[in-house]
Scaffold this motif. Sequence first.
Motif, PDB file in Angstrom:
ATOM      1  N   LEU A   1       3.089   7.570  -1.937  1.00  0.00           N
ATOM      2  CA  LEU A   1       1.640   7.468  -1.751  1.00  0.00           C
ATOM      3  C   LEU A   1       1.313   6.302  -0.829  1.00  0.00           C
ATOM      4  CD1 LEU A   1      -1.204   8.446  -2.727  1.00  0.00           C
ATOM      5  CD2 LEU A   1      -1.052   6.683  -4.492  1.00  0.00           C
ATOM      6  N   LEU A   2       0.438   6.549   0.152  1.00  0.00           N
ATOM      7  CA  LEU A   2      -0.089   5.501   1.023  1.00  0.00           C
ATOM      8  C   LEU A   2      -1.583   5.387   0.744  1.00  0.00           C
ATOM      9  CD1 LEU A   2       1.552   6.747   4.355  1.00  0.00           C
ATOM     10  CD2 LEU A   2       2.517   5.150   2.693  1.00  0.00           C
ATOM     11  N   THR A   3      -2.078   4.174   0.670  1.00  0.00           N
ATOM     12  CA  THR A   3      -3.480   4.003   0.258  1.00  0.00           C
ATOM     13  C   THR A   3      -4.280   3.190   1.274  1.00  0.00           C
ATOM     14  OG1 THR A   3      -3.116   1.923  -0.930  1.00  0.00           O
ATOM     15  CG2 THR A   3      -2.708   3.942  -2.154  1.00  0.00           C
TER      16      THR A   3
ATOM     17  N   LYS B   1       0.825  -1.210   0.000  1.00  0.00           N
ATOM     18  CA  LYS B   1       0.000   0.000   0.000  1.00  0.00           C
ATOM     19  C   LYS B   1       0.855   1.253   0.000  1.00  0.00           C
ATOM     20  CE  LYS B   1      -2.958  -2.648   3.038  1.00  0.00           C
ATOM     21  NZ  LYS B   1      -3.360  -2.744   4.466  1.00  0.00           N
ATOM     22  N   LEU B   2       2.155   1.070  -0.140  1.00  0.00           N
ATOM     23  CA  LEU B   2       3.065   2.214  -0.227  1.00  0.00           C
ATOM     24  C   LEU B   2       3.678   2.222  -1.630  1.00  0.00           C
ATOM     25  CD1 LEU B   2       5.706   3.436   2.343  1.00  0.00           C
ATOM     26  CD2 LEU B   2       6.349   3.081  -0.036  1.00  0.00           C
ATOM     27  N   TYR B   3       3.458   3.315  -2.334  1.00  0.00           N
ATOM     28  CA  TYR B   3       3.952   3.428  -3.710  1.00  0.00           C
ATOM     29  C   TYR B   3       4.859   4.642  -3.826  1.00  0.00           C
ATOM     30  CZ  TYR B   3      -0.015   0.353  -4.638  1.00  0.00           C
ATOM     31  OH  TYR B   3      -0.910  -0.691  -4.626  1.00  0.00           O
ATOM     32  N   THR B   4       5.839   4.549  -4.714  1.00  0.00           N
ATOM     33  CA  THR B   4       6.703   5.704  -4.947  1.00  0.00           C
ATOM     34  C   THR B   4       6.832   5.969  -6.443  1.00  0.00           C
ATOM     35  OG1 THR B   4       8.651   4.272  -4.985  1.00  0.00           O
ATOM     36  CG2 THR B   4       8.129   5.319  -2.892  1.00  0.00           C
ATOM     37  N   TRP B   5       6.993   7.243  -6.774  1.00  0.00           N
ATOM     38  CA  TRP B   5       7.381   7.652  -8.121  1.00  0.00           C
ATOM     39  C   TRP B   5       8.601   8.531  -7.935  1.00  0.00           C
ATOM     40  CZ3 TRP B   5       2.381   7.197  -6.541  1.00  0.00           C
ATOM     41  CH2 TRP B   5       1.528   6.410  -7.332  1.00  0.00           C
ATOM     42  N   GLU B   6       9.642   8.212  -8.651  1.00  0.00           N
ATOM     43  CA  GLU B   6      10.906   8.884  -8.399  1.00  0.00           C
ATOM     44  C   GLU B   6      11.502   9.356  -9.729  1.00  0.00           C
ATOM     45  OE1 GLU B   6      13.931   6.139  -7.274  1.00  0.00           O
ATOM     46  OE2 GLU B   6      15.148   7.645  -6.280  1.00  0.00           O
ATOM     47  N   PHE B   7      11.862  10.638  -9.770  1.00  0.00           N
ATOM     48  CA  PHE B   7      12.598  11.186 -10.911  1.00  0.00           C
ATOM     49  C   PHE B   7      13.833  11.823 -10.305  1.00  0.00           C
ATOM     50  CE2 PHE B   7       8.093  11.074 -11.736  1.00  0.00           C
ATOM     51  CZ  PHE B   7       8.012  10.454 -12.973  1.00  0.00           C
TER      52      PHE B   7
END
Lengths: 243, 243
Positions: free
Chosen positions: B47-49, B33-39
């Motif tokens: 993001l936690l959902t 439930k923990l997502y990351t977007w990294e640049f």
Amino acid sequence: MTYCVGMLLDKGLVMAADTRTNAGVDNVGKFKKLYTWEFPGDRVFVLLTAGNLAVTQAVVSILSEQINDPPDRGLTLKKCSTMFQAAHVLGDAVREVRKADGDYLTSNGESFAVSFIFGGQIGKERPRLFNIYAAGNFIEATPDTPFFQIGEHKYGKPILDRVARSEMELGEAAKMVLLSFDSTLRSNLSVGLPIDLLTYETDTLKVEHTKRIGPDDPYFKMLSTEWSKALRTAFANIEALDI
Amino acid sequence: MTYCVGMLLDKGLVMAADTRTNAGVDNVGKFKKLYTWEFPGDRVFVLLTAGNLAVTQAVVSILSEQINDPPDRGLTLKKCSTMFQAAHVLGDAVREVRKADGDYLTSNGESFAVSFIFGGQIGKERPRLFNIYAAGNFIEATPDTPFFQIGEHKYGKPILDRVARSEMELGEAAKMVLLSFDSTLRSNLSVGLPIDLLTYETDTLKVEHTKRIGPDDPYFKMLSTEWSKALRTAFANIEALDI
């Protein structure tokens, strides 16, 4: 909202309720939610109530009126011979109120949401503790889980889960219950002081120790301050995560 | 159920989510439930959902797909220039899923119940933290309340209410967040290990520190044991109520 805790100990009962009622944040009141019926030397009952105040007050009035004016089948708090029977008397009163008011509540979009913690002792029977539901049925506390909570129960549950044991002394259990209230009061505005606290010692068959704990109560203030201090120290003493 | 905490610190972000999903106690699963977007060097999002897993996964997929295939008005996580805009991108994705699936959920008696904690940093802007609702709107954390919780939040709130401050070190905040999880795990079976923990240090603009904490994690085991011990000692050291 409401917060109530009842605990069954080898040495007696500890029962506590807050006194805040609210229908929205701008309609906050103070009502007693801890009731006792006492027949010294014979029996003692303590009731904690949560939910629709009109319903819980009606239940309390029925239980009190029945004592002098028994219903047809004759069982009242005064006449029943076990706590199991007493819990049934209470459950029947809940069902009576539902029969009288339930449909009107429903047609007004309101729910018949109530719950009760009911403890006491009758004669030579050991003290017993029940959690009575809106349906009028109930469960009984056992040494595995010697406490019940009703109302806003989550904030104050961790301390009970960690500390509660049937073998505790009454004063220790009262301390634990008040700490559980302290956590709840900090996190939920709809639970408020004063707290009504009752401690009952097994086989005394009378209500000896009740206490209304307001914001200036020296013990509660000390408890709250010392606990905060102890938690902060405990927190500081544990090693941080090494990132 | 789910438990997630996000905290905004002067020095960065601490974000954590459990991994248990359940549709009834006999249908328990493990989902991230923990997502990351990294640049790297440019921007980082975490993001936690919580809530309906089909909805939250759809939101995550939309956000990811948009990056290479921008919607008409062109705003994506990659292209937005502030975290406020990024929160809008997320809110729009939630609304897109509602438009596609909302009526079907309703006709199946299911609710569109979701919530998100969304943090990150874009370029020279300071890190920011948002709580995004099912309606797609959102609030932002401030130093007054530097944390958000979603899901089963009550058991773990008292420790945050007492200890959380924006000035904490990341490692201290991670410790506090894990203690909040510890209380929740003890009191609610529907929140379960492992925990995904991410700590983000301001201005690094990359995801450096993530950790999956399972039942054998030595730090979490130490934390849990030491905290229990400290609480019991703290409890024992406070004077009992004199009845």
